[in-house]
Design an enzyme around this catalytic site. Structure first.
Site, PDB file in Angstrom:
ATOM      1  CE  LYS A  35      43.728 -18.774 -28.619  1.00 44.76           C
ATOM      2  NZ  LYS A  35      44.229 -18.176 -29.896  1.00 44.76           N
ATOM      3  CB  THR A 122      51.234 -16.303 -44.670  1.00 42.37           C
ATOM      4  OG1 THR A 122      50.930 -17.703 -44.647  1.00 42.37           O
ATOM      5  CG2 THR A 122      51.331 -15.842 -46.119  1.00 42.37           C
ATOM      6  CD  GLU A 151      50.024 -22.095 -43.158  1.00 42.64           C
ATOM      7  OE1 GLU A 151      49.530 -23.194 -43.480  1.00 42.64           O
ATOM      8  OE2 GLU A 151      49.462 -21.010 -43.354  1.00 42.64           O
ATOM      9  NE  ARG A 154      44.874 -29.855 -48.573  1.00 36.72           N
ATOM     10  CZ  ARG A 154      44.537 -31.041 -49.075  1.00 36.72           C
ATOM     11  NH1 ARG A 154      43.698 -31.098 -50.100  1.00 36.72           N
ATOM     12  NH2 ARG A 154      45.007 -32.152 -48.550  1.00 36.72           N
ATOM     13  CG  LEU A 257      40.354 -27.034 -62.194  1.00 35.79           C
ATOM     14  CD1 LEU A 257      40.770 -27.959 -63.332  1.00 35.79           C
ATOM     15  CD2 LEU A 257      40.257 -25.592 -62.690  1.00 35.79           C
ATOM     16  CG  HIS A 258      35.978 -28.833 -57.059  1.00 41.98           C
ATOM     17  ND1 HIS A 258      35.512 -29.988 -57.647  1.00 41.98           N
ATOM     18  CD2 HIS A 258      37.184 -29.139 -56.530  1.00 41.98           C
ATOM     19  CE1 HIS A 258      36.408 -30.951 -57.474  1.00 41.98           C
ATOM     20  NE2 HIS A 258      37.424 -30.455 -56.795  1.00 41.98           N
ATOM     21  CB  CYS A 267      45.151 -18.846 -46.808  1.00 45.89           C
ATOM     22  SG  CYS A 267      45.791 -19.678 -45.339  1.00 45.89           S
ATOM     23  CE  LYS A 328      38.510 -26.674 -46.605  1.00 44.62           C
ATOM     24  NZ  LYS A 328      39.931 -27.018 -46.908  1.00 44.62           N
TER      25      LYS A 328
END
Length: 439
Positions: A35, A122, A151, A154, A257-258, A267, A328
């Site tokens: 990496k 987190t 953090e 998104r 609200l979708h 997450c 997403k």
């Protein structure tokens, strides 16, 4: 200033590149030599819009470097950020902190000067105190302070979230040690003063809990509107209008609200579960979050059954086109994506699945059953399909001409699980169209 970022994963790479853009000297260290070699060669191991350019420019200007040598990375650093993985621990749902604790000890042993050790990963409440004990034991004579700086990135818009955040949360120890940590981190975030970003200074435990509480609340909002969508279908209401009516209330807000097939990603699933387990251990269970987890898991399975029902109760011998596999759009992340539940169920029921995702195919291949065929484009996936399922709302799916899409297919069933398409336009094109929470 000079900082080190331990971990070249999503959080570490994005945060390190953005700090370098602020003008800070950043060294990103990772044990994965392949990496690091790729990053040195300008190859980005994840997909995040704009990240390749940001890394390239800051590496070229000498502010961003990569190494596998921890001592090299830590040498002379004002702060060292821990951005290692905290996956769900097998068996009990808690966050696995093995990597965090190991990295904290290694940094303490490698340090040659006083510094701030910051958890960017987190982590559950209490982790900071454990890190502090590890550091004191490893290097009792060196002034290493500990802080928490969660953090709030998104995937798909992480660079904008870092550069123009709603807030910066900094958790520090009490007393003089905390004051030193806070001073260092405020200097690091000074470029955000120009846009008046609020900086919230708290105790370490509070900062740790803020991250979990925020993600759990957003997960609750998503799950709530999904259940309202189901009710809308029963009573003839439109969930889009319900969400708009709710979102215009300043106390609620319109984001998250979708209606859709359930939340996924790196997450929300693991953070809600970790919060629920921590709360149970402390004797203060968060029943709302526990229910959210159960409802969301069940929803993904329900989406597969919805597809089967739309196909007349059976998909055996049928070809199902699937648009979108990632959890997403604008990411290649497949973690806990609804597709990981929906697609295997369709294959198990006898369907042939032809899938297309603009970025997620490489990640999806080892995670989905071998019976899945990966198409070269959306129209290629739809060619000859008996039914089409839209799982991820990539923009290129919105742009497809309804009549051309219908012409490519053999059947006429279209399940829009993200409410992307105009129902009237799709029905006019000859589809038997279904969406979520709309009459």
């Amino acid at each position: 200033m000079r900082i080190a970022m331990v971990g070249a994963g999503y959080v570490g790479l994005v945060s390190g590149a953005c700090f370098a853009e602020f003008g800070t000297d950043v060294c990103i260290v990772d044990t994965d030599a392949s990496k690091i070699e790729a990053l040195r060669g300008g190859r980005i191991p994840i997909y995040e819009p704009g990240l390749d350019k940001l890394v390239e420019e800051n590496a070229r200007d000498g502010r961003l470097t990569f190494t596998t040598d921890l001592e090299e990375a830590v040498r002379g650093a004002d702060a060292v950020f821990l951005a290692v993985g905290t996956p769900t621990r097998r068996g009990d749902g808690h966050a696995d902190l093995t990597y965090v604790y190991a990295a904290a000890e290694q940094v303490a042993k490698a340090a040659s000067n006083p510094l701030v050790l910051v958890t960017k990963s987190t982590v559950p409440v209490g982790t900071g105190q454990q890190v502090l004990e590890i550091v004191r034991k490893a290097r009792p004579g060196l002034a290493i302070t500990v802080a928490s700086n969660p953090e709030f990135l998104r995937e798909g818009s992480a660079i904008g979230d870092f550069m123009r955040p709603d807030r910066v949360v900094i958790g520090v120890e009490e007393g003089e040690a905390g004051e030193r940590s806070l001073a260092v981190l405020k200097r690091l975030y000074r470029p955000l003063n120009l846009i008046e970003v609020p900086i919230l200074a708290t105790r370490i435990e509070t900062a740790e809990l803020i991250k979990y509480a925020a993600n759990a609340f957003l997960a609750v909002k998503i799950t709530f509107i999904n259940e309202i969508a189901d009710l809308c279908e029963k009573v003839g209401a439109d969930v889009h209008d319900v969400a708009r009516g709710m979102g215009l209330d300043g106390r609620i807000g319109r984001k998250f609200l979708h209606a859709g097939p359930g939340y996924g990603g790196s997450c929300f699933p693991k953070d809600t579960l970790a919060l629920a387990r921590t709360a149970q251990d402390q004797g203060a269970p968060v029943k709302l979050v526990e229910t959210t987890i159960a409802v969301n898991d069940a929803r993904k399975a329900q989406m597969a059954e919805r597809v089967i029902a739309a196909c007349g109760g059976s998909v055996a011998g049928k070809t199902i086109a699937v648009f979108g596999l990632t959890f997403k759009p604008e990411t290649d992340d497949m973690r806990d994506a609804p597709s990981l539940v929906v697609v295997p169920r369709l294959v198990e029921a006898g369907a042939t699945v032809r899938a297309f995702d603009p970025q997620g195919t490489a990640m999806a291949r080892p995670m989905l059953p071998g019976a899945v065929h990966y198409a070269r484009s959306a129209l290629d996936a739809a060619e000859g399909a008996d039914a089409l399922v839209l799982l991820t709302e990539w923009n290129e799916f919105r742009a497809l001409a309804p009549k051309r899409l219908r012409a490519a297919m053999r059947g006429d069933v279209l399940l829009d699980l993200r409410n992307v398409y105009d129902p009237e336009a799709m029905r006019a094109a000859g589809f038997r169209y279904q969406s979520i929470g709309r009459p």
